[in-house]
Write a protein that holds these residues in place. Structure first.
Motif, PDB file in Angstrom:
ATOM      1  N   LYS A 172      86.421  94.313  24.956  1.00  0.00           N
ATOM      2  CA  LYS A 172      85.977  92.959  25.293  1.00  0.00           C
ATOM      3  C   LYS A 172      87.043  92.427  26.229  1.00  0.00           C
ATOM      4  CE  LYS A 172      83.444  90.921  21.605  1.00  0.00           C
ATOM      5  NZ  LYS A 172      83.282  89.666  20.952  1.00  0.00           N
ATOM      6  N   ARG A 194      83.970  84.306  14.339  1.00  0.00           N
ATOM      7  CA  ARG A 194      82.998  85.350  13.976  1.00  0.00           C
ATOM      8  C   ARG A 194      83.600  86.722  14.262  1.00  0.00           C
ATOM      9  NH1 ARG A 194      76.994  84.826  16.174  1.00  0.00           N
ATOM     10  NH2 ARG A 194      77.905  85.474  18.148  1.00  0.00           N
ATOM     11  N   HIS A 244      78.807  93.597  20.520  1.00  0.00           N
ATOM     12  CA  HIS A 244      78.617  92.154  20.601  1.00  0.00           C
ATOM     13  C   HIS A 244      79.404  91.592  21.771  1.00  0.00           C
ATOM     14  CE1 HIS A 244      76.448  89.350  18.163  1.00  0.00           C
ATOM     15  NE2 HIS A 244      77.325  88.431  18.466  1.00  0.00           N
ATOM     16  N   PHE A 293      79.197  82.080  27.657  1.00  0.00           N
ATOM     17  CA  PHE A 293      78.224  81.869  28.730  1.00  0.00           C
ATOM     18  C   PHE A 293      77.086  82.884  28.665  1.00  0.00           C
ATOM     19  CE2 PHE A 293      82.445  80.635  29.990  1.00  0.00           C
ATOM     20  CZ  PHE A 293      82.247  79.358  30.498  1.00  0.00           C
ATOM     21  N   TRP A 327      79.607  90.011  25.860  1.00  0.00           N
ATOM     22  CA  TRP A 327      78.816  89.382  26.923  1.00  0.00           C
ATOM     23  C   TRP A 327      78.668  90.308  28.121  1.00  0.00           C
ATOM     24  CZ3 TRP A 327      81.286  88.764  31.491  1.00  0.00           C
ATOM     25  CH2 TRP A 327      82.655  88.510  31.504  1.00  0.00           C
ATOM     26  N   THR A 335      86.194  82.318  19.398  1.00  0.00           N
ATOM     27  CA  THR A 335      87.570  82.792  19.561  1.00  0.00           C
ATOM     28  C   THR A 335      87.632  83.848  20.666  1.00  0.00           C
ATOM     29  OG1 THR A 335      87.176  84.325  17.740  1.00  0.00           O
ATOM     30  CG2 THR A 335      88.304  82.285  17.190  1.00  0.00           C
ATOM     31  N   GLY A 336      86.944  83.567  21.775  1.00  0.00           N
ATOM     32  CA  GLY A 336      87.101  84.392  22.977  1.00  0.00           C
ATOM     33  C   GLY A 336      88.274  83.849  23.788  1.00  0.00           C
ATOM     34  N   SER A 337      88.338  84.226  25.057  1.00  0.00           N
ATOM     35  CA  SER A 337      89.469  83.783  25.906  1.00  0.00           C
ATOM     36  C   SER A 337      89.588  82.268  25.903  1.00  0.00           C
ATOM     37  CB  SER A 337      89.262  84.246  27.343  1.00  0.00           C
ATOM     38  OG  SER A 337      89.170  85.630  27.396  1.00  0.00           O
ATOM     39  N   THR A 338      88.440  81.582  25.949  1.00  0.00           N
ATOM     40  CA  THR A 338      88.458  80.121  26.009  1.00  0.00           C
ATOM     41  C   THR A 338      88.989  79.528  24.711  1.00  0.00           C
ATOM     42  OG1 THR A 338      86.578  80.142  27.512  1.00  0.00           O
ATOM     43  CG2 THR A 338      87.002  78.092  26.338  1.00  0.00           C
ATOM     44  N   ALA A 344      83.237  76.789  21.848  1.00  0.00           N
ATOM     45  CA  ALA A 344      83.915  77.680  22.808  1.00  0.00           C
ATOM     46  C   ALA A 344      83.131  78.992  22.761  1.00  0.00           C
ATOM     47  CB  ALA A 344      85.367  77.880  22.391  1.00  0.00           C
ATOM     48  N   ASN A 384      75.533  88.483  23.616  1.00  0.00           N
ATOM     49  CA  ASN A 384      75.878  87.189  23.010  1.00  0.00           C
ATOM     50  C   ASN A 384      74.740  86.180  23.118  1.00  0.00           C
ATOM     51  OD1 ASN A 384      76.191  87.049  25.812  1.00  0.00           O
ATOM     52  ND2 ASN A 384      77.608  85.351  25.694  1.00  0.00           N
ATOM     53  N   TRP A 432      85.543  76.276  37.828  1.00  0.00           N
ATOM     54  CA  TRP A 432      86.742  75.464  37.561  1.00  0.00           C
ATOM     55  C   TRP A 432      86.422  73.978  37.561  1.00  0.00           C
ATOM     56  CZ3 TRP A 432      90.539  77.696  35.306  1.00  0.00           C
ATOM     57  CH2 TRP A 432      90.739  79.065  35.515  1.00  0.00           C
ATOM     58  N   ILE A 435      84.138  76.406  17.322  1.00  0.00           N
ATOM     59  CA  ILE A 435      83.405  77.664  17.130  1.00  0.00           C
ATOM     60  C   ILE A 435      83.713  78.556  18.316  1.00  0.00           C
ATOM     61  CG2 ILE A 435      81.148  78.745  16.826  1.00  0.00           C
ATOM     62  CD1 ILE A 435      80.061  76.126  15.780  1.00  0.00           C
ATOM     63  N   LEU A 463      80.110  83.142  35.246  1.00  0.00           N
ATOM     64  CA  LEU A 463      80.325  82.482  33.963  1.00  0.00           C
ATOM     65  C   LEU A 463      80.146  80.994  34.149  1.00  0.00           C
ATOM     66  CD1 LEU A 463      83.478  84.622  33.176  1.00  0.00           C
ATOM     67  CD2 LEU A 463      81.332  84.745  31.918  1.00  0.00           C
ATOM     68  N   CYS A 514      94.281  79.629  34.423  1.00  0.00           N
ATOM     69  CA  CYS A 514      93.918  80.916  34.976  1.00  0.00           C
ATOM     70  C   CYS A 514      94.638  82.040  34.230  1.00  0.00           C
ATOM     71  CB  CYS A 514      94.358  80.892  36.426  1.00  0.00           C
ATOM     72  SG  CYS A 514      94.010  82.379  37.244  1.00  0.00           S
ATOM     73  N   GLU A 515      93.968  83.171  34.057  1.00  0.00           N
ATOM     74  CA  GLU A 515      94.617  84.277  33.368  1.00  0.00           C
ATOM     75  C   GLU A 515      95.054  85.383  34.325  1.00  0.00           C
ATOM     76  OE1 GLU A 515      91.879  85.085  30.163  1.00  0.00           O
ATOM     77  OE2 GLU A 515      92.859  83.550  28.954  1.00  0.00           O
TER      78      GLU A 515
HETATM   79  O1  N01 Z   1      83.367  83.247  25.808  1.00  0.00           O
HETATM   80  P1  N01 Z   1      83.205  84.595  24.939  1.00  0.00           P
HETATM   81  P2  N01 Z   1      84.683  82.604  26.439  1.00  0.00           P
HETATM   82  N1  N01 Z   1      78.586  81.546  15.863  1.00  0.00           N
HETATM   83  O2  N01 Z   1      81.762  84.950  25.046  1.00  0.00           O
HETATM   84  C1  N01 Z   1      81.703  83.069  19.550  1.00  0.00           C
HETATM   85  C2  N01 Z   1      86.398  84.189  31.162  1.00  0.00           C
HETATM   86  N2  N01 Z   1      87.481  83.268  30.950  1.00  0.00           N
HETATM   87  O3  N01 Z   1      84.293  81.327  27.042  1.00  0.00           O
HETATM   88  O4  N01 Z   1      82.392  87.567  19.679  1.00  0.00           O
HETATM   89  C3  N01 Z   1      79.876  81.833  15.834  1.00  0.00           C
HETATM   90  O5  N01 Z   1      84.208  85.606  25.298  1.00  0.00           O
HETATM   91  C4  N01 Z   1      81.835  84.503  19.933  1.00  0.00           C
HETATM   92  O6  N01 Z   1      81.800  85.327  18.796  1.00  0.00           O
HETATM   93  P3  N01 Z   1      81.268  86.856  18.946  1.00  0.00           P
HETATM   94  C5  N01 Z   1      86.744  85.552  30.605  1.00  0.00           C
HETATM   95  O7  N01 Z   1      86.203  86.546  31.418  1.00  0.00           O
HETATM   96  C6  N01 Z   1      88.458  83.271  31.845  1.00  0.00           C
HETATM   97  O8  N01 Z   1      85.793  82.597  25.469  1.00  0.00           O
HETATM   98  O9  N01 Z   1      80.023  86.761  19.782  1.00  0.00           O
HETATM   99  N3  N01 Z   1      80.587  82.232  16.888  1.00  0.00           N
HETATM  100  C7  N01 Z   1      83.184  84.474  20.632  1.00  0.00           C
HETATM  101  O10 N01 Z   1      84.235  84.427  19.721  1.00  0.00           O
HETATM  102  C8  N01 Z   1      86.058  85.496  29.275  1.00  0.00           C
HETATM  103  O11 N01 Z   1      85.804  86.734  28.704  1.00  0.00           O
HETATM  104  C9  N01 Z   1      89.490  82.408  31.698  1.00  0.00           C
HETATM  105  O12 N01 Z   1      81.054  87.283  17.578  1.00  0.00           O
HETATM  106  C10 N01 Z   1      79.925  82.334  18.049  1.00  0.00           C
HETATM  107  C11 N01 Z   1      83.112  83.142  21.372  1.00  0.00           C
HETATM  108  O13 N01 Z   1      82.157  82.351  20.696  1.00  0.00           O
HETATM  109  C12 N01 Z   1      84.817  84.736  29.618  1.00  0.00           C
HETATM  110  O14 N01 Z   1      85.266  83.707  30.486  1.00  0.00           O
HETATM  111  C13 N01 Z   1      89.566  81.568  30.604  1.00  0.00           C
HETATM  112  C14 N01 Z   1      78.564  82.040  18.171  1.00  0.00           C
HETATM  113  C15 N01 Z   1      82.659  83.298  22.789  1.00  0.00           C
HETATM  114  O15 N01 Z   1      83.550  84.107  23.479  1.00  0.00           O
HETATM  115  C16 N01 Z   1      84.114  84.113  28.456  1.00  0.00           C
HETATM  116  O16 N01 Z   1      85.082  83.611  27.546  1.00  0.00           O
HETATM  117  C17 N01 Z   1      88.556  81.599  29.682  1.00  0.00           C
HETATM  118  C18 N01 Z   1      77.883  81.628  17.001  1.00  0.00           C
HETATM  119  N4  N01 Z   1      76.590  81.360  17.012  1.00  0.00           N
HETATM  120  C19 N01 Z   1      87.511  82.434  29.865  1.00  0.00           C
HETATM  121  N5  N01 Z   1      78.192  82.233  19.443  1.00  0.00           N
HETATM  122  C20 N01 Z   1      90.508  82.365  32.729  1.00  0.00           C
HETATM  123  O17 N01 Z   1      90.889  83.293  33.382  1.00  0.00           O
HETATM  124  C21 N01 Z   1      79.296  82.638  20.109  1.00  0.00           C
HETATM  125  N6  N01 Z   1      80.335  82.695  19.251  1.00  0.00           N
HETATM  126  C22 N01 Z   1      91.026  81.066  32.939  1.00  0.00           C
END
Ligand code: N01
Length: 569
Positions: free
Chosen positions: A334, A215, A498, A387, A500, A192-195, A384, A505, A53, A190, A151, A63-64
């Motif tokens: 995921k 992606r 694909h 990790f 983490w 579209t995960g949670s972040t 985005a 990843n 954090w 770049i 993470l 926080c989720e």
């Molecule tokens: O990371 P992610 P995050 N070219 O790895 C893309 C926790 N969290 O930071 O799926 C293009 O999920 C990748 O694409 P793909 C939570 O546990 C908690 O979002 O690999 N795209 C994906 O879309 C979460 O799961 C909270 O095809 C590329 C994105 O980047 C974990 O953290 C809030 C790429 C990565 O998504 C991680 O989430 C947020 C490339 N070369 C997160 N490389 C709370 O609770 C990667 N991507 C607050």
């Protein structure tokens, strides 16, 4: 305060060293120092408490897990004193909370901030861990506890030309403390995960234009965030025990139960009504609609279709909606994001979606991002991109156990732990939320409290019984790894290639399903049972224990993997 300082090396000597001052490290310090009376020191890279954090200050970071479950439960006083303001607290509120806890327990005096650990080396002759920091400071301790989070090591993709980019670029997990002004800027995001799903709506609200490079399309359920009512705050104050009991009896550690019904138990109309209701409730509770969503692909397909329909309903441009809904992994296989107006963001005139699965990114130029379809001119790039999860923070340090063996070599084919808490060949080292623990498949503070208390009890047991060294037995660790694999394979989680969770990843990272999917309830029972049997599966030395006692016959009987109730998120 250190017990002593070694005159020849200047090393400060402690009973215990803890690496990291996030949720885990803070509570571990409190337990070892204030409950067991040990001399303990936390070493922390950041200039403040907070762990992940502290670094994740990106726009929209919140926080989720629901506020009242994203808290320590070990102290009634803290529970009663602290009041959350929203259903999902924002990053600054969580930082205020962790600072409040650290101050209340007077923890900061035993935390060395601005201190990055470079190496931790076990010395068999003295039975001590020698830790060296980037600045060259030295510490030794009997016990080493890694509280480095799952993470916390940013994954920045190696896209050719990034160095040449003339604008600014940021990773969400290393966000500048002063924030970033997007006003009027052309921003490329770049990921579209949670972040990314949290960040995009907030960035779009001030940016001149936001281009989201997607992606892998993703599901998302509305968070329905909002301030807490006075009645709800009163309910929380009066029901801590009950809420804790729910969190400790569900497989995912959240303050709600997963429904005890399968998709096939209801008619299609009932199912739709249940999904609609779950959508209105929002957040991770959607996952709780049916018990078998992560166990049965056909069941999961019904949730997936419902969520894709929602995307098509919300997003007005059919082409954009089709790209967003073109999801080919099971829902929640995921980590399922939750959002505040993510899909609605694509209805804004200043937002464009680019499908980089169809047209991959080729390179970054001084002026933007080039895909096979052409260049997108940008002033700012936001990564985005997640990790190097679970193993990244541990392997970022040079950790060496018996005979100088490096953790990175021992784990070259993937991480191996016993319970996610200990590694064979690394005596008296404990890994809070290590690979092989439920951690990221659980509401983190619940997992963390269990780990920290188990480690504390284990160290207390060692001291009461004159045990000098404790170490995961290699046989027990092998069986735990097998059990972790079986637990994952009994679910749909490994179907995502694909992810983490699998290390997929990060290029070159071994593909091993890392978190324990058997559920927190089961995991807690296994850990308790192992402790009750005198830390079965661990090798102990001292206090009359043989050097390498034979392993108990029941080690490895962790229960059938397929009996998993319903893994969490
Ligand atoms: O990371 P992610 P995050 N070219 O790895 C893309 C926790 N969290 O930071 O799926 C293009 O999920 C990748 O694409 P793909 C939570 O546990 C908690 O979002 O690999 N795209 C994906 O879309 C979460 O799961 C909270 O095809 C590329 C994105 O980047 C974990 O953290 C809030 C790429 C990565 O998504 C991680 O989430 C947020 C490339 N070369 C997160 N490389 C709370 O609770 C990667 N991507 C607050």
């Amino acid at each position: 305060m250190p017990n002593t300082t070694d005159r020849s090396t200047g090393a400060q000597e402690y009973d215990a060293l803890i690496i990291g001052a996030g949720f885990s490290g803070l509570y571990q310090l409190h337990c070892l120092r204030d409950r067991l009376g040990l001399s303990a020191q936390v070493l922390e890279t950041a200039d403040g408490v907070g762990g992940t954090w502290y670094w994740n200050r990106y726009p929209g970071a919140r926080c989720e897990s629901e506020r009242h479950s994203y808290s320590y439960y070990f102290s009634k006083e803290i529970l009663e004193e602290w009041e959350w303001s929203e259903r999902y607290p924002e990053q600054p509120e969580i930082m205020r909370y962790l600072n409040y806890v650290a101050d209340k327990l007077d923890l900061k005096r035993d935390i060395q901030f601005g201190t990055r650990v470079e190496s931790a080396v076990y010395d068999e002759a003295t039975n001590r861990w020698h830790v060296e920091t980037e600045a060259g400071d030295q510490y030794t301790a009997t016990y080493l506890i890694t509280a480095v989070g799952c993470l916390s090591t940013a994954n920045i993709p190696d896209i050719p030309g990034l160095d040449s980019f003339a604008g600014d670029w940021y990773h969400t997990g290393q966000w500048p403390h002063d924030g970033v002004d997007f006003t009027g800027k052309r921003v490329g995001q770049i990921g579209t995960g949670s972040t990314g799903i949290q960040a995009a709506p907030v960035i779009a609200s001030t940016a001149g234009h936001l281009t989201v490079f997607q992606r892998t399309p993703n599901y998302s359920v509305p968070a329905h965030n909002g301030p807490l009512s006075a009645e709800f705050k009163q309910y929380l104050r009066e029901n801590h025990d009950e809420i804790r009991a729910i969190m400790q009896s569900t497989p995912n550690g959240h303050p709600f139960r997963i429904a005890d019904r399968n998709v096939a138990d209801v008619t299609p109309d009932e199912r739709l009504a249940i999904y609609e209701e779950s959508w209105r409730t929002g957040g991770l509770r959607f996952r709780a609609a049916f018990r078998d969503l992560l166990l049965d692909k056909a069941a999961n397909d019904t949730a997936a279709e419902f969520l894709k329909d929602k995307i098509r309903t919300v997003v007005k441009d059919p082409e954009t909606a089709a790209k967003l809904a073109n999801i080919d992994h099971p829902y929640a296989a995921k980590r399922p994001p939750i959002d505040t107006h993510y899909f609605e963001t694509f209805n804004r005139d200043n937002v464009t979606l680019v499908d980089v699965r169809a047209a991959p990114i080729e390179r970054i130029t001084p002026t933007g991002i080039v895909t096979v379809n052409g260049e997108y001119p940008l002033d700012i790039i936001v990564f985005a991109t997640g990790f190097d999860a679970m193993t990244g923070p541990l392997l970022g340090m040079d950790i060496r156990g018996r005979d100088g063996q490096a953790l990175k070599d021992v784990w070259s084919a993937g991480p191996k732990t016993y319970l996610g808490l200990a590694v064979a060949g690394f005596p008296n080292m404990f890994t809070v939320t290590g690979p092989g623990s439920p951690s990221v498949l659980c509401n983190m503070p619940v997992a963390i409290e269990q780990h920290v208390e188990w480690i504390t009890d284990c160290i207390a047991h060692m001291r009461e019984n004159g045990i000098d060294r404790i170490e995961a037995g290699p046989e027990a660790a092998e069986k735990w790894v097998e059990h972790v694999n079986d637990a994952a394979n009994a679910t749909l989680l490994p179907l995502v290639k694909h992810s983490w969770y699998l290390g997929a990843n990060v290029p070159g990272k071994p593909r091993v399903f890392m978190p324990y999917a058997g559920g927190m309830t089961r995991y807690r029972a296994v850990c308790d049972d192992i402790a009750a049997k005198g830390y079965e599966g661990f090798r102990k030395e001292g206090g009359g224990h043989e050097k390498h006692p034979p392993q108990g016959a029941t080690v490895g009987d962790f229960g059938p993997a397929a009996a998993i109730d319903a893994p969490g998120v």
